[in-house]
Scaffold this motif. Sequence first.
Motif, PDB file in Angstrom:
ATOM      1  N   LEU A  59       0.837  -1.199   0.000  1.00 45.07           N
ATOM      2  CA  LEU A  59       0.000   0.000   0.000  1.00 45.07           C
ATOM      3  C   LEU A  59       0.865   1.239   0.000  1.00 45.07           C
ATOM      4  N   ASP A  60       0.232   2.341  -0.356  1.00 47.33           N
ATOM      5  CA  ASP A  60       0.887   3.639  -0.348  1.00 47.33           C
ATOM      6  C   ASP A  60       0.030   4.595   0.459  1.00 47.33           C
ATOM      7  N   TYR A  61       0.669   5.365   1.342  1.00 51.17           N
ATOM      8  CA  TYR A  61      -0.013   6.411   2.089  1.00 51.17           C
ATOM      9  C   TYR A  61       0.373   7.762   1.511  1.00 51.17           C
ATOM     10  N   SER A  62      -0.623   8.613   1.317  1.00 47.72           N
ATOM     11  CA  SER A  62      -0.420   9.998   0.905  1.00 47.72           C
ATOM     12  C   SER A  62      -0.988  10.895   1.993  1.00 47.72           C
ATOM     13  N   ALA A  63      -0.388  12.066   2.153  1.00 44.92           N
ATOM     14  CA  ALA A  63      -0.849  12.993   3.186  1.00 44.92           C
ATOM     15  C   ALA A  63      -0.990  14.388   2.606  1.00 44.92           C
ATOM     16  N   HIS A  64      -2.003  15.087   3.064  1.00 48.44           N
ATOM     17  CA  HIS A  64      -2.188  16.493   2.730  1.00 48.44           C
ATOM     18  C   HIS A  64      -1.067  17.293   3.406  1.00 48.44           C
ATOM     19  N   ARG A  81      -8.323  16.240  26.867  1.00 46.27           N
ATOM     20  CA  ARG A  81      -9.518  15.488  27.283  1.00 46.27           C
ATOM     21  C   ARG A  81      -9.242  14.427  28.335  1.00 46.27           C
ATOM     22  N   HIS A  82      -7.983  14.076  28.534  1.00 49.23           N
ATOM     23  CA  HIS A  82      -7.638  12.964  29.420  1.00 49.23           C
ATOM     24  C   HIS A  82      -6.600  13.389  30.448  1.00 49.23           C
ATOM     25  N   ASP A  83      -6.555  12.650  31.538  1.00 44.98           N
ATOM     26  CA  ASP A  83      -5.582  12.893  32.601  1.00 44.98           C
ATOM     27  C   ASP A  83      -4.293  12.144  32.260  1.00 44.98           C
ATOM     28  N   VAL A  84      -3.525  12.725  31.331  1.00 44.94           N
ATOM     29  CA  VAL A  84      -2.304  12.085  30.844  1.00 44.94           C
ATOM     30  C   VAL A  84      -1.095  12.982  31.068  1.00 44.94           C
ATOM     31  N   VAL A  85       0.085  12.392  30.896  1.00 52.27           N
ATOM     32  CA  VAL A  85       1.327  13.127  31.092  1.00 52.27           C
ATOM     33  C   VAL A  85       1.920  13.544  29.753  1.00 52.27           C
ATOM     34  N   ARG A  86       2.098  12.575  28.850  1.00 45.36           N
ATOM     35  CA  ARG A  86       2.671  12.862  27.544  1.00 45.36           C
ATOM     36  C   ARG A  86       1.962  12.068  26.452  1.00 45.36           C
ATOM     37  N   VAL A  87       2.012  12.626  25.230  1.00 45.21           N
ATOM     38  CA  VAL A  87       1.339  12.035  24.072  1.00 45.21           C
ATOM     39  C   VAL A  87       2.291  12.081  22.882  1.00 45.21           C
ATOM     40  N   ALA A  88       2.307  10.987  22.120  1.00 42.19           N
ATOM     41  CA  ALA A  88       3.141  10.923  20.916  1.00 42.19           C
ATOM     42  C   ALA A  88       2.369  10.208  19.809  1.00 42.19           C
ATOM     43  N   ALA A  89       2.540  10.675  18.580  1.00 44.18           N
ATOM     44  CA  ALA A  89       1.903  10.032  17.428  1.00 44.18           C
ATOM     45  C   ALA A  89       2.732  10.297  16.184  1.00 44.18           C
ATOM     46  N   VAL A  90       2.948   9.255  15.409  1.00 38.10           N
ATOM     47  CA  VAL A  90       3.675   9.398  14.153  1.00 38.10           C
ATOM     48  C   VAL A  90       3.055   8.445  13.134  1.00 38.10           C
ATOM     49  N   HIS A  91       2.852   8.952  11.912  1.00 34.65           N
ATOM     50  CA  HIS A  91       2.219   8.170  10.846  1.00 34.65           C
ATOM     51  C   HIS A  91       3.143   8.137   9.649  1.00 34.65           C
ATOM     52  N   ARG A  92       3.152   7.038   8.978  1.00 31.41           N
ATOM     53  CA  ARG A  92       4.009   6.808   7.822  1.00 31.41           C
ATOM     54  C   ARG A  92       3.320   7.273   6.542  1.00 31.41           C
ATOM     55  N   THR A  93       4.088   7.706   5.568  1.00 33.28           N
ATOM     56  CA  THR A  93       3.614   7.956   4.212  1.00 33.28           C
ATOM     57  C   THR A  93       4.531   7.209   3.259  1.00 33.28           C
ATOM     58  N   GLY A  94       4.152   7.190   1.984  1.00 36.72           N
ATOM     59  CA  GLY A  94       4.954   6.511   0.983  1.00 36.72           C
ATOM     60  C   GLY A  94       4.558   5.053   0.836  1.00 36.72           C
ATOM     61  N   HIS A  95       5.439   4.282   0.212  1.00 32.08           N
ATOM     62  CA  HIS A  95       5.174   2.878  -0.088  1.00 32.08           C
ATOM     63  C   HIS A  95       5.500   1.994   1.119  1.00 32.08           C
ATOM     64  N   LEU A  96       4.553   1.137   1.481  1.00 33.61           N
ATOM     65  CA  LEU A  96       4.744   0.211   2.598  1.00 33.61           C
ATOM     66  C   LEU A  96       4.431  -1.210   2.148  1.00 33.61           C
ATOM     67  N   GLU A  97       5.178  -2.144   2.666  1.00 31.36           N
ATOM     68  CA  GLU A  97       4.981  -3.565   2.404  1.00 31.36           C
ATOM     69  C   GLU A  97       4.255  -4.196   3.586  1.00 31.36           C
ATOM     70  N   VAL A  98       3.697  -5.370   3.369  1.00 34.33           N
ATOM     71  CA  VAL A  98       3.059  -6.127   4.452  1.00 34.33           C
ATOM     72  C   VAL A  98       4.082  -6.290   5.584  1.00 34.33           C
ATOM     73  N   GLY A  99       3.635  -5.988   6.806  1.00 34.89           N
ATOM     74  CA  GLY A  99       4.500  -6.078   7.978  1.00 34.89           C
ATOM     75  C   GLY A  99       5.121  -4.765   8.402  1.00 34.89           C
ATOM     76  N   ASP A 100       5.130  -3.768   7.517  1.00 36.20           N
ATOM     77  CA  ASP A 100       5.678  -2.459   7.880  1.00 36.20           C
ATOM     78  C   ASP A 100       4.775  -1.753   8.885  1.00 36.20           C
ATOM     79  N   LEU A 101       5.369  -0.904   9.719  1.00 33.10           N
ATOM     80  CA  LEU A 101       4.593  -0.097  10.665  1.00 33.10           C
ATOM     81  C   LEU A 101       4.019   1.102   9.925  1.00 33.10           C
ATOM     82  N   ALA A 102       2.707   1.301  10.065  1.00 34.35           N
ATOM     83  CA  ALA A 102       2.029   2.417   9.412  1.00 34.35           C
ATOM     84  C   ALA A 102       1.781   3.577  10.369  1.00 34.35           C
TER      85      ALA A 102
END
Length: 149
Positions: A59-64, A81-102
């Motif tokens: 699959l391929d991911y594209s981003a605006h 919205r939540h009682d949390v300390v830290r938050v992290a998020a990262v998303h992949r773009t481009g070509h990915l193969e089965v098993g890759d982290l998205a």
Amino acid sequence: MSRVSGEPVGAAVTLADVREQALSVDEALTAVRHPHAGGVATFVGVVRDHDHGHDVASLDYSAHPTAVDVLRRVAEDVAARHDVVRVAAVHRTGHLEVGDLAVVVAVSAAHRGAALEACRDLIDTLKGTVPIWKHQLFADGADEWVGMP
């Protein structure tokens, strides 16, 4: 950040990114570590080998261009919205193969319940809000776009 007993910590978004490079769970875990956090919840989205009864080849991911800004806003909203300390998020773009982290998200909180709840909110809101689109390529030659407006 030093903490006096009973003093609120205040949540921080320590990682919000969209990138073509391979993702790292360790990077997200490091981004949310904090002495006040007794619980860390993660979600790791992995490219699977099937969808809708079709074998997925890749699959391929594209981003605006605004995707990173929207992702940061989503992470900040979830943190608020939540009682949390830290938050992290990262998303992949481009070509990915089965098993890759998205996608990798992580949330730390004083206790596991808050971390787990916020982590689910983060991935669900991210998937429904951040302008990232998936083009699935199936083994039989068919394809499908997912998440298009």
